[in-house]
Motif scaffolding. Structure first.
Motif, PDB file in Angstrom:
ATOM      1  N   PHE A 130       1.548   5.480 -10.275  1.00 31.98           N
ATOM      2  CA  PHE A 130       2.682   6.368 -10.596  1.00 31.98           C
ATOM      3  C   PHE A 130       2.412   7.177 -11.863  1.00 31.98           C
ATOM      4  CE2 PHE A 130       4.550   2.828  -8.242  1.00 31.98           C
ATOM      5  CZ  PHE A 130       5.217   3.517  -7.257  1.00 31.98           C
ATOM      6  N   ALA A 131       3.112   8.304 -11.945  1.00 29.78           N
ATOM      7  CA  ALA A 131       3.181   9.096 -13.176  1.00 29.78           C
ATOM      8  C   ALA A 131       1.776   9.444 -13.692  1.00 29.78           C
ATOM      9  CB  ALA A 131       4.018   8.365 -14.218  1.00 29.78           C
ATOM     10  N   TYR A 169      -1.912  -1.092 -21.688  1.00 26.90           N
ATOM     11  CA  TYR A 169      -0.518  -0.660 -21.753  1.00 26.90           C
ATOM     12  C   TYR A 169       0.096  -0.481 -20.368  1.00 26.90           C
ATOM     13  CZ  TYR A 169      -1.963   0.091 -26.511  1.00 26.90           C
ATOM     14  OH  TYR A 169      -2.460  -0.104 -27.764  1.00 26.90           O
ATOM     15  N   GLN A 177       1.490  -2.437 -16.919  1.00 23.41           N
ATOM     16  CA  GLN A 177       1.872  -3.699 -16.297  1.00 23.41           C
ATOM     17  C   GLN A 177       1.605  -3.614 -14.805  1.00 23.41           C
ATOM     18  OE1 GLN A 177       5.276  -6.042 -17.727  1.00 23.41           O
ATOM     19  NE2 GLN A 177       5.932  -4.146 -18.675  1.00 23.41           N
ATOM     20  N   PHE A 232       0.909  -0.351 -10.320  1.00 26.93           N
ATOM     21  CA  PHE A 232       0.587  -0.233 -11.742  1.00 26.93           C
ATOM     22  C   PHE A 232       1.750   0.480 -12.418  1.00 26.93           C
ATOM     23  CE2 PHE A 232      -3.602  -0.457  -9.711  1.00 26.93           C
ATOM     24  CZ  PHE A 232      -4.164  -1.492 -10.440  1.00 26.93           C
ATOM     25  N   ILE A 233       2.302  -0.147 -13.447  1.00 27.66           N
ATOM     26  CA  ILE A 233       3.508   0.373 -14.092  1.00 27.66           C
ATOM     27  C   ILE A 233       3.164   0.803 -15.518  1.00 27.66           C
ATOM     28  CG2 ILE A 233       5.922  -0.132 -14.688  1.00 27.66           C
ATOM     29  CD1 ILE A 233       5.627  -0.612 -11.781  1.00 27.66           C
ATOM     30  N   PRO A 234       2.905   2.075 -15.735  1.00 24.15           N
ATOM     31  CA  PRO A 234       2.720   2.526 -17.120  1.00 24.15           C
ATOM     32  C   PRO A 234       4.068   2.443 -17.852  1.00 24.15           C
ATOM     33  CG  PRO A 234       2.735   4.414 -15.622  1.00 24.15           C
ATOM     34  CD  PRO A 234       2.824   3.181 -14.768  1.00 24.15           C
ATOM     35  N   PRO A 235       4.043   2.602 -19.189  1.00 25.12           N
ATOM     36  CA  PRO A 235       5.305   2.471 -19.941  1.00 25.12           C
ATOM     37  C   PRO A 235       6.406   3.306 -19.288  1.00 25.12           C
ATOM     38  CG  PRO A 235       3.471   2.715 -21.449  1.00 25.12           C
ATOM     39  CD  PRO A 235       2.913   2.925 -20.068  1.00 25.12           C
ATOM     40  N   VAL A 236       7.561   2.665 -19.039  1.00 27.54           N
ATOM     41  CA  VAL A 236       8.638   3.358 -18.323  1.00 27.54           C
ATOM     42  C   VAL A 236       9.405   4.268 -19.286  1.00 27.54           C
ATOM     43  CG1 VAL A 236       8.815   1.460 -16.680  1.00 27.54           C
ATOM     44  CG2 VAL A 236      10.375   1.547 -18.652  1.00 27.54           C
ATOM     45  N   SER A 237      10.050   5.273 -18.730  1.00 23.95           N
ATOM     46  CA  SER A 237      10.774   6.230 -19.587  1.00 23.95           C
ATOM     47  C   SER A 237      11.942   6.843 -18.828  1.00 23.95           C
ATOM     48  CB  SER A 237       9.817   7.309 -20.103  1.00 23.95           C
ATOM     49  OG  SER A 237       9.096   7.886 -19.033  1.00 23.95           O
ATOM     50  N   GLY A 238      12.654   6.005 -18.095  1.00 20.50           N
ATOM     51  CA  GLY A 238      13.851   6.490 -17.421  1.00 20.50           C
ATOM     52  C   GLY A 238      15.013   6.664 -18.390  1.00 20.50           C
ATOM     53  N   GLY A 239      16.104   7.147 -17.853  1.00 24.63           N
ATOM     54  CA  GLY A 239      17.309   7.315 -18.676  1.00 24.63           C
ATOM     55  C   GLY A 239      17.474   8.730 -19.156  1.00 24.63           C
ATOM     56  N   GLU A 252       9.920  10.565 -11.875  1.00 24.24           N
ATOM     57  CA  GLU A 252       9.281   9.896 -10.747  1.00 24.24           C
ATOM     58  C   GLU A 252       9.684   8.422 -10.807  1.00 24.24           C
ATOM     59  OE1 GLU A 252       5.119  10.857 -10.605  1.00 24.24           O
ATOM     60  OE2 GLU A 252       4.582   8.974  -9.627  1.00 24.24           O
ATOM     61  N   HIS A 296      20.096   6.884 -10.697  1.00 27.04           N
ATOM     62  CA  HIS A 296      19.123   7.679 -11.452  1.00 27.04           C
ATOM     63  C   HIS A 296      18.547   8.723 -10.516  1.00 27.04           C
ATOM     64  CE1 HIS A 296      16.077   8.862 -14.270  1.00 27.04           C
ATOM     65  NE2 HIS A 296      16.431   7.921 -15.131  1.00 27.04           N
ATOM     66  N   ILE A 342      10.748   3.942 -13.802  1.00 21.25           N
ATOM     67  CA  ILE A 342      11.037   5.378 -13.687  1.00 21.25           C
ATOM     68  C   ILE A 342      10.287   6.038 -14.835  1.00 21.25           C
ATOM     69  CG2 ILE A 342      12.823   7.164 -13.731  1.00 21.25           C
ATOM     70  CD1 ILE A 342      14.843   5.007 -12.867  1.00 21.25           C
ATOM     71  N   TRP A 357       3.673  12.924 -19.868  1.00 27.44           N
ATOM     72  CA  TRP A 357       4.447  11.775 -19.404  1.00 27.44           C
ATOM     73  C   TRP A 357       4.907  11.007 -20.634  1.00 27.44           C
ATOM     74  CZ3 TRP A 357       6.305  11.347 -14.721  1.00 27.44           C
ATOM     75  CH2 TRP A 357       5.662  12.009 -13.677  1.00 27.44           C
ATOM     76  N   LYS A 390       3.515  -0.300 -24.847  1.00 25.75           N
ATOM     77  CA  LYS A 390       3.731  -1.694 -25.241  1.00 25.75           C
ATOM     78  C   LYS A 390       2.630  -2.541 -24.630  1.00 25.75           C
ATOM     79  CE  LYS A 390       8.079  -1.867 -24.019  1.00 25.75           C
ATOM     80  NZ  LYS A 390       9.444  -2.339 -23.700  1.00 25.75           N
ATOM     81  N   TYR A 414       0.657  -5.562 -22.947  1.00 25.75           N
ATOM     82  CA  TYR A 414       1.026  -6.478 -21.874  1.00 25.75           C
ATOM     83  C   TYR A 414       1.395  -7.833 -22.460  1.00 25.75           C
ATOM     84  CZ  TYR A 414       1.085  -7.457 -16.908  1.00 25.75           C
ATOM     85  OH  TYR A 414       1.497  -7.699 -15.628  1.00 25.75           O
TER      86      TYR A 414
END
Lengths: 77, 148, 148, 77
Positions: free
Chosen positions: A7-8, A46, A48, A70-77, B50, B80, B121, B133, B138, B140
């Motif tokens: 993603f992203a 960095y 998860q 693969f989840i890079p640092p999230v930034s929703g909201g 995304e 969202h 997200i 992006w 952070k 792990y």
């Protein structure tokens, strides 16, 4: 076979949204090492890994049939 | 509508306010996160969001459950939006109905904090001279339950 | 609409959300106080609100000004409905748009606390077996600025 | 002449929404005493007086032409 989602930033880096990895079993740590080697600049420290839509720890074991993201640092909201 | 959902269309806050309202509710709080034009002196042209949709909806529902356990009697809905969002568009809406106002405010603020921590997200900011992006890096976690 | 008003018709929250939104706003909080059916085990049939309208609108505007001084960059609208209100009807709406979410929550909660202190509006609860004007009795202040 | 407004419980107690008081000058304290005497049960200890839409203190002076409102404990929201 393990399914991998990107993603992203990682989707753009790898140039793909998903792919299949030919393994029967792999730890989260090994998967991240594989990703870092395969895609230089992956930044695995960095990132998860979610397995079947749940966050995991580095020693957790992924098995054939699991769906990984693969989840890079999230930034929703 | 689903009470915890990722959507691609503009968000209508009334729909979520109506969903949470119940006869024991004396207070409703609605939070919306909107696309802001200026951030630290840099002008945003638009944003692109995304999500890992199924996991994001699952995590939103988990946050709702956490809230209902912490503040009994509340009712929650969260949505969202993903895709391209223009200035002032709503990216996220959190609606909480509660018997009393204190818990309506507290639970609502808890929700947005948790969303920014655990929901898969991602936001890309597009400026006149580039794009990026967003996301604070952070390490792990080595042990313990992840991201609690 | 006026940004600080007493109204007799049902409150449409979207109108107040739209009013406060501006390009620098990254967060909007909307609070509504709704008629609750049960209070301490007593069932409310409906409520009746009365206001000293010109003073109430003036006090609402003063609260808005206090908020804009305390939290620079926010934009505020407040409306309170009077007359007979049924279960779940909105009695009051507070909309706050802010660059950042923290101030949007804080300012909003400040507004409802102040409304309950200084705005000349009265609520009568009508139950199956009686009715009563609500309001906690406070002694007239002997000195200092009243009700700050 | 001073205009007086009554609201909520006080409107019901006095049976009127407003009336004129024939005075040239009166303090807030005196006005409340007058109200308590005129309308038994007024509860002046818990009633504030607004003059021209502003809260006042007990020693403030009300003058002919002012618009006064008796403000019982508020309960908006």
């Amino acid at each position: 076979m393990i399914k991998l989602h990107y993603f992203a930033r990682l989707r753009e880096l790898t140039g793909k949204g998903e792919e299949m990895l030919e393994r029967d079993e792999i730890t989260v740590r090994e998967l991240l090492e594989w990703a870092e080697t395969t895609y230089p600049g992956f930044g695995a420290d960095y990132v998860q890994v979610a397995v079947n839509e749940e966050y995991t720890l580095l020693d957790d074991i992924i098995q054939s049939g699991d769906v990984c993201a693969f989840i890079p640092p999230v930034s929703g909201g | 509508m689903k009470p915890f959902e990722i959507v691609e269309e503009p968000i209508d806050i009334q729909k979520y306010a109506d969903y949470v309202l119940h006869p024991s509710a004396g207070a409703v709080t609605i939070f919306t996160g909107n696309v802001r034009e200026w951030t630290h002196g840099v002008r945003t042209l638009y944003l692109s969001y995304e999500a890992y949709v199924p996991m994001a909806e699952k995590k939103l529902a988990e946050i709702g459950k956490e809230m209902e356990e912490k503040w009994p009697g509340i009712r929650v809905a969260i949505a969202h939006r993903i895709g391209e969002l223009q200035i002032s568009d709503i990216a996220v809406v959190i609606a909480v109905a509660s018997p009393h106002r204190k818990s309506a405010y507290e639970a609502n603020e808890y929700a947005i904090d948790r969303i920014k921590e655990v929901v898969p997200i991602w936001k890309k900011e597009i400026w006149e001279d580039g794009e990026e992006w967003i996301g604070s890096q952070k390490k792990y976690p080595e042990s313990g339950v992840t991201q609690q």
